[in-house]
Structure formats: structure tokens, C-alpha cells
Design a protein around this motif. Sequence first.
Motif, mmCIF file in Angstrom:
data_model
loop_
_atom_site.group_PDB
_atom_site.id
_atom_site.type_symbol
_atom_site.label_atom_id
_atom_site.label_comp_id
_atom_site.label_asym_id
_atom_site.label_seq_id
_atom_site.Cartn_x
_atom_site.Cartn_y
_atom_site.Cartn_z
ATOM 1 N N UNK A 1 -18.551 3.909 -4.737
ATOM 2 C CA UNK A 1 -19.397 4.024 -5.920
ATOM 3 C C UNK A 1 -19.144 5.359 -6.598
ATOM 4 N N UNK A 2 -19.310 5.349 -7.926
ATOM 5 C CA UNK A 2 -19.289 6.594 -8.663
ATOM 6 C C UNK A 2 -20.592 7.329 -8.418
ATOM 7 N N UNK A 3 -20.660 8.585 -8.790
ATOM 8 C CA UNK A 3 -21.882 9.351 -8.589
ATOM 9 C C UNK A 3 -23.050 8.770 -9.396
ATOM 10 N N UNK A 4 -22.739 7.929 -10.390
ATOM 11 C CA UNK A 4 -23.785 7.260 -11.170
ATOM 12 C C UNK A 4 -24.368 6.048 -10.448
ATOM 13 N N UNK A 5 -23.842 5.727 -9.254
ATOM 14 C CA UNK A 5 -24.343 4.619 -8.458
ATOM 15 C C UNK A 5 -23.656 3.299 -8.701
ATOM 16 N N UNK A 6 -22.800 3.201 -9.710
ATOM 17 C CA UNK A 6 -22.136 1.934 -10.024
ATOM 18 C C UNK A 6 -21.000 1.650 -9.039
ATOM 19 N N UNK A 7 -20.888 0.394 -8.630
ATOM 20 C CA UNK A 7 -19.832 -0.022 -7.706
ATOM 21 C C UNK A 7 -18.491 0.005 -8.432
ATOM 22 N N UNK A 8 -17.530 0.709 -7.846
ATOM 23 C CA UNK A 8 -16.168 0.756 -8.381
ATOM 24 C C UNK A 8 -15.254 -0.199 -7.620
ATOM 25 N N UNK A 9 -15.498 -0.336 -6.312
ATOM 26 C CA UNK A 9 -14.718 -1.241 -5.469
ATOM 27 C C UNK A 9 -15.555 -1.571 -4.246
ATOM 28 N N UNK A 10 -15.303 -2.748 -3.679
ATOM 29 C CA UNK A 10 -15.995 -3.144 -2.456
ATOM 30 C C UNK A 10 -15.100 -4.065 -1.651
ATOM 31 N N UNK A 11 -15.380 -4.139 -0.334
ATOM 32 C CA UNK A 11 -14.567 -5.007 0.507
ATOM 33 C C UNK A 11 -15.380 -5.467 1.709
ATOM 34 N N UNK A 12 -15.151 -6.712 2.093
ATOM 35 C CA UNK A 12 -15.793 -7.281 3.269
ATOM 36 C C UNK A 12 -14.799 -7.368 4.429
ATOM 37 N N UNK A 13 -13.764 -8.146 4.308
ATOM 38 C CA UNK A 13 -12.864 -8.404 5.434
ATOM 39 C C UNK A 13 -11.410 -8.021 5.159
ATOM 40 N N UNK A 14 -11.161 -7.003 4.362
ATOM 41 C CA UNK A 14 -9.795 -6.630 4.009
ATOM 42 C C UNK A 14 -9.083 -5.739 5.004
ATOM 43 N N UNK A 15 -9.765 -5.362 6.082
ATOM 44 C CA UNK A 15 -9.161 -4.493 7.097
ATOM 45 C C UNK A 15 -8.095 -5.216 7.896
ATOM 46 N N UNK A 16 -7.445 -4.466 8.766
ATOM 47 C CA UNK A 16 -6.315 -5.018 9.515
ATOM 48 C C UNK A 16 -6.721 -6.079 10.523
ATOM 49 N N UNK A 17 -7.913 -5.946 11.128
ATOM 50 C CA UNK A 17 -8.301 -6.909 12.154
ATOM 51 C C UNK A 17 -9.718 -7.403 11.926
ATOM 52 N N UNK A 18 -9.962 -8.622 12.349
ATOM 53 C CA UNK A 18 -11.294 -9.197 12.359
ATOM 54 C C UNK A 18 -12.061 -9.040 11.069
ATOM 55 N N UNK A 19 -13.237 -8.482 11.196
ATOM 56 C CA UNK A 19 -14.120 -8.353 10.045
ATOM 57 C C UNK A 19 -14.258 -6.895 9.600
ATOM 58 N N UNK A 20 -13.181 -6.144 9.718
ATOM 59 C CA UNK A 20 -13.175 -4.758 9.247
ATOM 60 C C UNK A 20 -12.935 -4.713 7.747
ATOM 61 N N UNK A 21 -13.316 -3.581 7.125
ATOM 62 C CA UNK A 21 -13.210 -3.443 5.674
ATOM 63 C C UNK A 21 -12.198 -2.371 5.295
ATOM 64 N N UNK A 22 -11.540 -2.595 4.149
ATOM 65 C CA UNK A 22 -10.562 -1.640 3.652
ATOM 66 C C UNK A 22 -10.539 -1.680 2.124
ATOM 67 N N UNK A 23 -10.735 -0.515 1.531
ATOM 68 C CA UNK A 23 -10.480 -0.348 0.097
ATOM 69 C C UNK A 23 -9.175 0.417 0.032
ATOM 70 N N UNK A 24 -8.138 -0.251 -0.432
ATOM 71 C CA UNK A 24 -6.784 0.291 -0.347
ATOM 72 C C UNK A 24 -6.259 0.740 -1.705
ATOM 73 N N UNK A 25 -5.728 1.951 -1.727
ATOM 74 C CA UNK A 25 -5.024 2.506 -2.882
ATOM 75 C C UNK A 25 -5.824 2.390 -4.182
ATOM 76 N N UNK A 26 -7.047 2.886 -4.154
ATOM 77 C CA UNK A 26 -7.891 2.896 -5.344
ATOM 78 C C UNK A 26 -7.560 4.127 -6.184
ATOM 79 N N UNK A 27 -7.283 3.918 -7.471
ATOM 80 C CA UNK A 27 -6.944 5.012 -8.380
ATOM 81 C C UNK A 27 -8.210 5.644 -8.927
ATOM 82 N N UNK A 28 -8.382 6.938 -8.663
ATOM 83 C CA UNK A 28 -9.522 7.696 -9.187
ATOM 84 C C UNK A 28 -9.222 8.031 -10.652
ATOM 85 N N UNK A 29 -10.122 7.651 -11.536
ATOM 86 C CA UNK A 29 -9.874 7.854 -12.970
ATOM 87 C C UNK A 29 -10.612 9.058 -13.545
ATOM 88 N N UNK A 30 -11.598 9.582 -12.802
ATOM 89 C CA UNK A 30 -12.399 10.690 -13.299
ATOM 90 C C UNK A 30 -12.636 11.698 -12.188
#
Length: 181
Positions: free
Chosen positions: A126-155
Motif C-alpha cells: 500500500x501507498x502511505x495514503x492507504x490505497x492498495x498498489x499490489x496484492x497477492x494470495x498464492x503467488x509464492x514459490x510453494x503452497x499458499x505463500x504470497x509474493x509481490x514480484x518486481x513491483x515498480x515504485x513510481x513515487x
Amino acid sequence: DDRLTIVFSSDYFDTYLELFDEDGNLIAADDDGGKDHNSMLWNIVLPETGEYSIAARSFNNTAQGAYSLNVESSTIELSGTLIYGGSDTGDLDQGEWLVWSFEAIAGDIVSIALDSDDFDAFLELRGNNGLILAEDDDGGETGSNSLISEYLITETGTYLIVVRAYSDTETGEFSLSLNEE
């Protein structure tokens, strides 16, 4: 700079929530940010002094039934601060949301991993304003782990990482890491 959490819930329909400034400009919107198919704008920063409007409706505009709409003042209680290459571990209680902050510069590319053998991990950036920029449930390498991968910071600024379980009833140990790519 007031922070609000707005929750719109119903057992009868899929909720949809919008927040507008006094000129009618959309500030934030959410479909399923709360539990199940309920909407939640969590810890949203109001950008200016003035009047705001909330539009609370069904997702498809045709459903009807009983609902609940709650607006509360909110604050962020940080679990910690991370730097690139940093990590942390902890225990998550039922229904708990834990929040870490980090500083980033426009142009940074970040990856955030949340791993747990105990619960279905859910991760939000989330940005400091509280808005969701990215989210993930099961994108991790195994099982039900989470991964936000290669997110570009714009500010350049402060960013928030929210750690929670997919279901409010899950608990357990986890590890969290933040890396710059």
C-alpha cells in the motif's frame, strides 16, 4: 490528512464501495478488500479538508438486501520497519493485520515475500495514503505463500506492507522479506 477505515458488508450481496471528494472525483474504490465478498477501504488518507461522499452499492447494481456500513477514524500501528534485503518473522493472531513500512525511491523495483507453513498467507503493498498498489494470495514459490514480484515504485516516499491470513480464523508463524531487484 485524516485516516479512515470504511467497511461495507452484507450477507445478501457482493458489496462495492467508492469514496468521492466534494468535487465528485473518485478517491478510492473497493470490491472485495474485506472478509468474503465485502468491501473495505482500510486506513485511507483524506487528501484535503472538506466533505466526502460514500457510494455503497452491490457490485452488479441489481442485488438487494440488508447491509452494514461503518466509518471509523483509524491509525496505523506499525509492527516494524524494513530496509531492502531485510526480513522479519512473527506470529499472526486470528483476524490480525500486521503492518511494516519501508522507504523507496521512484524507479526502485521491489519484491516482497510472505511465507508461512501455518496459514494461507495474504500480502498487500500500500501507498502511505492507504490505497492498495499490489496484492497477492498464492503467488509464492510453494503452497499458499504470497509474493509481490518486481513491483515498480513510481513515487518516492513511505510504503506499507500488510501481512494477514486469507481467512480471519487462521493463525501461526510467518516470515516476511523485502528485496530490491
